[in-house]
Design a protein around this motif. Structure first.
Motif, short mmCIF file in Angstrom:
data_model
loop_
_atom_site.label_atom_id
_atom_site.label_comp_id
_atom_site.label_asym_id
_atom_site.label_seq_id
_atom_site.Cartn_x
_atom_site.Cartn_y
_atom_site.Cartn_z
N SER A 59 14.52 3.85 4.47
CA SER A 59 13.68 3.30 5.53
C SER A 59 13.10 3.86 6.30
CB SER A 59 14.23 2.50 6.54
OG SER A 59 15.12 2.50 7.67
N PHE A 60 10.73 3.29 6.71
CA PHE A 60 10.94 3.88 6.79
C PHE A 60 10.40 4.34 8.31
CE2 PHE A 60 8.22 3.05 2.65
CZ PHE A 60 7.29 4.81 2.58
N GLY A 61 9.60 4.74 8.62
CA GLY A 61 9.99 4.86 10.75
C GLY A 61 9.10 5.90 11.30
N VAL A 62 9.40 6.54 12.13
CA VAL A 62 7.69 6.99 13.29
C VAL A 62 9.22 7.71 13.07
CG1 VAL A 62 6.67 8.08 15.17
CG2 VAL A 62 6.41 5.63 13.48
N ALA A 63 8.34 8.96 13.32
CA ALA A 63 8.91 10.38 14.14
C ALA A 63 7.81 10.81 15.09
CB ALA A 63 9.91 11.60 13.35
N VAL A 64 8.55 12.06 16.14
CA VAL A 64 7.52 12.55 16.75
C VAL A 64 7.65 14.49 17.18
CG1 VAL A 64 6.55 12.61 18.81
CG2 VAL A 64 6.68 10.17 18.20
N ILE A 65 7.26 14.63 16.48
CA ILE A 65 7.23 16.46 16.68
C ILE A 65 6.16 17.04 17.83
CG2 ILE A 65 8.83 16.59 14.52
CD1 ILE A 65 6.01 17.61 13.40
N ARG A 66 6.25 17.77 18.18
CA ARG A 66 5.59 18.40 19.23
C ARG A 66 5.36 19.84 19.09
NH1 ARG A 66 7.50 22.13 23.84
NH2 ARG A 66 5.47 21.24 25.43
N TRP A 67 4.58 20.59 19.26
CA TRP A 67 4.54 21.66 19.21
C TRP A 67 4.29 22.62 20.06
CZ3 TRP A 67 3.08 25.11 15.45
CH2 TRP A 67 2.65 26.51 15.10
N ASP A 68 5.56 23.71 20.44
CA ASP A 68 6.22 24.53 21.23
C ASP A 68 5.23 25.61 21.51
OD1 ASP A 68 7.13 26.18 18.89
OD2 ASP A 68 9.00 26.30 19.83
N GLY A 69 4.05 25.48 21.14
CA GLY A 69 3.23 27.33 21.52
C GLY A 69 2.87 27.70 19.86
N MET A 123 0.94 -1.43 0.09
CA MET A 123 -0.62 -0.21 0.14
C MET A 123 1.21 1.42 0.36
SD MET A 123 -3.31 1.34 -0.10
CE MET A 123 -3.95 -0.45 -0.04
N MET A 124 2.23 0.81 0.03
CA MET A 124 3.16 2.27 0.20
C MET A 124 3.71 3.39 -0.34
SD MET A 124 2.70 2.58 3.26
CE MET A 124 1.59 1.94 3.89
N LEU A 125 3.69 4.21 -1.05
CA LEU A 125 4.96 4.76 -2.52
C LEU A 125 5.90 4.55 -1.55
CD1 LEU A 125 2.23 6.30 -4.37
CD2 LEU A 125 2.77 3.81 -4.72
N ASN A 126 6.88 5.23 -2.08
CA ASN A 126 8.16 6.16 -1.95
C ASN A 126 8.04 7.94 -0.66
OD1 ASN A 126 10.27 4.25 -2.69
ND2 ASN A 126 10.08 4.42 -4.47
N GLU A 127 6.76 8.03 -1.23
CA GLU A 127 6.52 9.71 -0.55
C GLU A 127 4.98 9.69 0.23
OE1 GLU A 127 5.48 8.45 -3.96
OE2 GLU A 127 7.90 9.16 -5.01
N THR A 128 5.33 7.44 0.35
CA THR A 128 4.06 8.06 1.64
C THR A 128 4.34 8.86 2.64
OG1 THR A 128 3.12 5.74 0.29
CG2 THR A 128 2.90 5.83 2.30
N ARG A 129 3.37 9.54 3.24
CA ARG A 129 4.02 10.35 4.20
C ARG A 129 2.12 10.61 5.19
NH1 ARG A 129 3.82 16.53 6.29
NH2 ARG A 129 5.01 16.68 8.00
N TYR A 169 2.65 12.75 15.06
CA TYR A 169 3.43 10.82 15.37
C TYR A 169 3.41 11.07 13.04
CZ TYR A 169 3.18 9.21 19.36
OH TYR A 169 3.41 8.84 20.86
N VAL A 170 4.78 11.11 12.92
CA VAL A 170 4.75 11.16 11.29
C VAL A 170 5.39 9.80 10.73
CG1 VAL A 170 5.70 12.46 9.42
CG2 VAL A 170 5.32 13.86 11.47
N TRP A 171 5.13 9.72 9.90
CA TRP A 171 5.09 7.68 9.66
C TRP A 171 5.99 8.31 8.06
CZ3 TRP A 171 4.82 4.07 5.67
CH2 TRP A 171 5.34 2.44 5.85
N GLN A 172 7.30 8.02 7.94
CA GLN A 172 7.45 8.59 6.09
C GLN A 172 9.23 7.74 6.37
OE1 GLN A 172 7.94 12.32 6.12
NE2 GLN A 172 9.44 12.58 7.52
N LYS A 173 9.60 7.39 4.87
CA LYS A 173 10.87 8.10 4.73
C LYS A 173 11.75 8.48 5.72
CE LYS A 173 11.06 4.26 1.39
NZ LYS A 173 12.19 3.96 -0.13
N ASN A 174 13.22 7.88 6.07
CA ASN A 174 14.75 8.49 6.72
C ASN A 174 14.98 8.55 6.37
OD1 ASN A 174 15.34 6.14 7.06
ND2 ASN A 174 14.60 6.03 9.04
N ALA A 175 15.74 9.59 6.79
CA ALA A 175 17.23 9.80 6.02
C ALA A 175 18.23 8.62 5.21
CB ALA A 175 17.86 10.75 6.37
#
Length: 929
Positions: free
Chosen positions: A375-385, A342-348, A366-372
């Motif tokens: 390979s696909f993986g999850v990165a977590v980012i936080r809103w600081d305001g 179901m994935m594409l190389n640009e899937t996000r 929570y962002v699931w996409q290809k990393n540097a």
């Protein structure tokens, strides 16, 4: 309240005032010069979300209020959802007051038209007249224009029950009403409303404020998705779940879970490619039902949430390879139509989540996409305001940050087949308690390891004791021989005599050194007499005089030199004479006798094994030192006993604490299942020894296979028949462990015994154990098998319990669902939980539990069953569609017409479900059509 918790899709609770008056009512007792804006601010300051403007027989202020509201909305977003419902308090024939509510787009002119239609002939803004039509006819006129009819202050003067006492006259009016305004809930005649013919009538409450100081004194909480008359009609009909009066609930019934999924964004998925743009699904913090035809992408939504929220690893614990394989195929890169992926190389994939509420609210993506690394993986980012910031969390930390439960129907059935995997979900639900328990366990473990280390250190010290005892015996023999020889006085006199002799010898040696130095200097000057003046030309008398003076000086020096040589020789002879005289003196004879006596005794002691006085002295010192060290060994032996006791106590405390984990888990289970008659979950403390085989082999550094007869073996029928862990399993360790079997097993392995419990160990295994160090056994010291999960099920409360593995697929699913739906507060995502269940179980189990769950946790349920959507009262319904690409056809609360139409169109048994509970939807749809 933050914007996130204030605005979200689907249904929510709104604060309504159903009965208000403006200066357009002639009996308004406030400042009649009040502006429309000031009037609105009074209600907004009282926390109202919606007001029904119900002036007496007029709607003249409606347009000015609407205009003022539009102006306020342009100035402040707080007015974004504030809503005005045009209405009127109509004085009907017979003196009964009715509240008419029109849709939000109606105007003052529409109110005036209604007043004319019902034949009111009194003064606008006053109640001095009545309608020419009867109460029933007025209600019909209100309904004819799509309005809502409510009996005003039914229990007060000019209210229906006070104004009309005839029972037969009341009945047809009550049957036509949409709701009643009740002021006094203790009013005697309200018992009439308990008649099933009037069960549809909601009881609302308004302030009936004729003065600003009465604003907010009474109100009604209404649950709906959009503030319009369609939604309000349906909410009034669903009084059990959508109506809360202020005398029942002064505070908002709106609750927010501790954390919830705000949205999911799919970018460049195989079935959602670039051309259609991103698919963004916003969720309600309560219950979201996802519906749609077969193949519309509902399950894709679940798997995307599983991926994005880093929960894919949980499938490994199920022991079902087909589920894991299907998910792995879903994760693959799409290549051709005949291959999975179901994935594409640009899937996000992006899941935006919320933790906390109000000032404690935090947002993460929570962002699931290809990393540097490609390979696909999850990165977590936080809103600081102000911007999104990387957190750097790994997968486990991401899971811990935002717990969530994701289950497909196949997963639920797999859980029923493999109940051990439930432990992970139980521990997730008691995360804070488990973390506190783990902290204490780690502390007790360190205490145990420290005590074991101390035992090893003391044992290593005590290994020196035999050699030390032999050294002591030898040193003691020598020291005793030394002491028995009365060597002390001889040694003392010898040391004094030797010191005296050395003192004089050193003195004479120093004198000799000085004389030798003088003699060396004289010898260095022996060419002085031969020294002459050369190359000096004698031509003048003065030159001859100088030459003669030089020779005179040489002659004098030569004479003095000869005198010095004689004097040095004399000094040397005098020193030799003095030394010789001293050696024959009485003192030297007495001193030498002392030295000779000592040397003779030394020779005798040497023959006894004491080579020298120094050795004799060392023997005495060594004996004393070894005596002290042997005394210390006794202290070590006492300390070893104490350390071994400490090890035993540490093991006892650690085991008790490990048992406490079972108790914590069981207490949680019992609390959650106290009202559940369908399933019984019990734990056997540390009883899952079969699944401990792999861990046990790792602890003892053993290969994955081999030594089965010594560890765990089964016969051809899969029945365990021999091995250490089989013995342990057969001990049936109770919840309150007395430690005997487990302790005995560990002790026997520590000691490399040939027999452990009732198992005789393979000789090759014993040799492997011999190669292990004490440090290798430390991990075994604090190792405990996992708890064994025992599941029992019964189809009814009067039926006997039986093991769940004997139940049908439907019964297993029902039992497991009943457990999963009560266990925790984190978001729960279920994919078609109704599969394998009959409608009775759906209604009795799922619907009832969903209604309880959504009050404290977010639910996202994919379903084909109308009961699960309608009877469980979904706050938001998302209808999926597939037209070559997955998408959302409609979304919103149950009160919205497109949502109701979608439910009737796509749900299995849709109309039956609506007839059972939501008859109002079908009725309303007829009006819409």
């Amino acid at each position: 309240m933050s914007r996130i918790t204030q605005h979200f899709p689907g249904s929510r609770w709104w604060k309504f005032d159903f009965h208000t008056h403006t200066p357009a009512s002639l009996d308004y007792r406030g400042d009649k010069a009040i502006t429309a804006e000031a009037w609105l601010r009074d209600y907004r300051n009282a926390g109202m979300d919606a007001v029904i403007v119900t002036d007496h027989n007029t709607g003249s202020w409606v347009d000015s209020l609407k205009a003022a509201l539009e102006q306020l909305r342009s100035q402040d977003e707080i007015w974004r959802d504030f809503t005005i419902f045009p209405g009127m308090e109509i004085s009907c024939n017979g003196g009964v007051h009715l509240i008419a509510i029109l849709d939000t787009d109606q105007t003052s002119a529409d109110i005036d038209a209604l007043r004319g239609a019902v034949g009111y002939q009194g003064t606008a803004g006053d109640s001095d007249g009545v309608t020419s039509l009867s109460v029933e006819q007025v209600i019909d006129k209100i309904h004819d224009i799509g309005g809502i009819a409510i009996a005003a202050h039914i229990d007060q003067p000019k209210g229906l029950l006070e104004s009309i006492k005839d029972h037969n006259t009341r009945l047809p009016i009550l049957q036509k009403l949409d709701a009643v305004e009740v002021i006094d809930s203790t009013y005697a005649d309200l018992a009439l409303l308990d008649d099933k013919r009037f069960s549809h009538l909601a009881r609302v409450l308004g302030s009936d404020s004729h003065h600003p100081n009465k604003v907010g004194r009474a109100y009604t909480w209404i649950k709906l998705s959009k503030l319009n008359s369609d939604g309000l009609k349906l909410a009034l009909l669903d009084k059990e779940v959508a109506i809360r009066r202020s005398d029942e609930s002064a505070q908002s019934p709106q609750t927010f879970p501790s954390h919830w999924i705000q949205s999911l964004t799919l970018e460049n998925l195989h079935l959602r490619r670039n051309g259609l743009g991103s698919l963004i699904m916003d969720f309600n913090p309560a219950y979201n039902a996802v519906i749609g035809g077969r193949g519309s992408g509902k399950s894709t939504l679940v798997e995307c949430l599983r991926l994005t929220l880093a929960r894919d690893g949980e499938l490994d614990a199920l022991g079902d390879e087909s589920i894991k394989r299907n998910f792995e195929e879903f994760k693959q890169i799409y290549s051709t139509r005949d291959k999975p992926g179901m994935m594409l190389n640009e899937t996000r994939l992006i899941a935006e989540v919320v933790k906390g509420c109000g000032k404690f609210e935090e947002r993460y993506q929570y962002v699931w996409q290809k990393n540097a690394f490609g390979s696909f993986g999850v990165a977590v980012i936080r809103w600081d305001g102000s911007k999104w910031q990387e957190t750097g969390l790994n997968d486990q930390q991401a899971r811990d940050l935002f717990p969530v439960k994701v289950f497909s129907q196949k997963q639920i059935l797999a859980l029923a087949k493999n109940p051990q995997s439930l432990l992970g979900y139980i521990d997730d639900s008691i995360r804070e308690q488990k973390d506190a328990w783990q902290t204490q366990f780690d502390l007790l473990k360190q205490n145990l390891l420290a005590a074991r280390l101390r035992v090893r250190g003391l044992k290593n010290e005590l290994k020196k004791k035999p050699a030390m005892q032999l050294d002591y015996q030898e040193a003691s023999r020598k020291a005793q021989a030394f002491l028995n020889a009365n060597f002390g006085d001889l040694l003392k006199n010898y040391q004094r005599a030797n010191q005296q002799k050395r003192a004089l010898d050193d003195f004479y040696q120093l004198l000799s050194n000085d004389i030798e130095a003088l003699q060396t200097g004289v010898e260095a000057a022996q060419n002085l007499p031969l020294t002459g003046v050369t190359q000096f030309i004698l031509e003048t008398p003065s030159e001859e005089q100088a030459y003669k003076a030089a020779l005179d000086i040489k002659g004098q020096l030569t004479q003095d030199y000869q005198t010095i040589v004689a004097l040095v020789n004399k000094m040397k002879a005098s020193l030799e004479q003095g030394v010789q005289t001293q050696s024959s003196s009485q003192w030297n004879l007495e001193n030498q006798s002392v030295i000779d006596a000592y040397m003779q005794e030394t020779q005798r002691l040497k023959e006894l094994g004491i080579g020298s006085a120094g050795e004799a002295a060392q023997a005495v010192a060594l004996e004393d030192r070894l005596r002290k060290q042997l005394g210390q060994m006794q202290a070590h032996e006492q300390a070893l006993t104490e350390a071994e006791n400490e090890v035993g106590q540490s093991e006892k405390l650690l085991t008790e604490h490990r048992t406490r984990l079972t108790q914590i888990r069981q207490e949680f289970i019992d609390d959650k299942l106290q009202d559940n008659d369908l399933i019984k979950v019990s734990l056997c403390s540390m009883g899952d020894v079969k699944d401990a085989v792999k861990k046990f082999r790792i602890l003892l550094r053993l290969p994955e296979s081999g030594f089965e007869g010594s560890i765990w073996s089964e016969d051809e029928n899969g029945i365990p028949n021999s091995g250490i862990l089989v013995d342990l399993a057969n001990s049936k360790m109770p919840a309150s462990l007395n430690s005997s079997s487990l302790f005995d097993m560990k002790a026997a392995i520590y000691n490399r015994n040939k027999q452990v419990l009732t198992t005789s160990l393979d000789g090759r295994l014993l040799k492997r154990l011999e190669t292990l160090t004490d440090e290798d056994f430390d991990s075994l010291a604090w190792w405990y098998p996992e708890d064994e999960v025992l599941l029992e099920y019964r189809p009814a409360s009067n039926k006997p319990w039986k093991p769940l593995n004997q139940a049908s697929a439907g019964q297993k699913t029902a039992a497991m669902l009943s457990f999963l739906l009560v266990q925790s507060n984190e978001p729960l995502i279920l994919d078609q939980p109704e599969d394998d269940l009959d409608n009775a179980l759906v209604s009795e189990l799922i619907v009832a539990q969903l209604r309880k769950n959504k009050a404290h946790r977010q639910l996202i349920i994919i379903t084909h069953n109308a009961n699960i959507v309608v009877n469980a009262d979904a706050e938001q319904v998302i209808t999926m569609k597939f037209d070559g690409q997955i998408g959302v056809d409609s979304s919103g609360g149950l009160q919205e017409t497109p949502v109701r139409q979608a439910i009737c169109r796509v749900m299995e048994g849709g109309e039956i479900a609506f007839k059972q509970r939501y008859q109002r939807i079908l009725k309303d749809l007829e009006v819409v059509r």
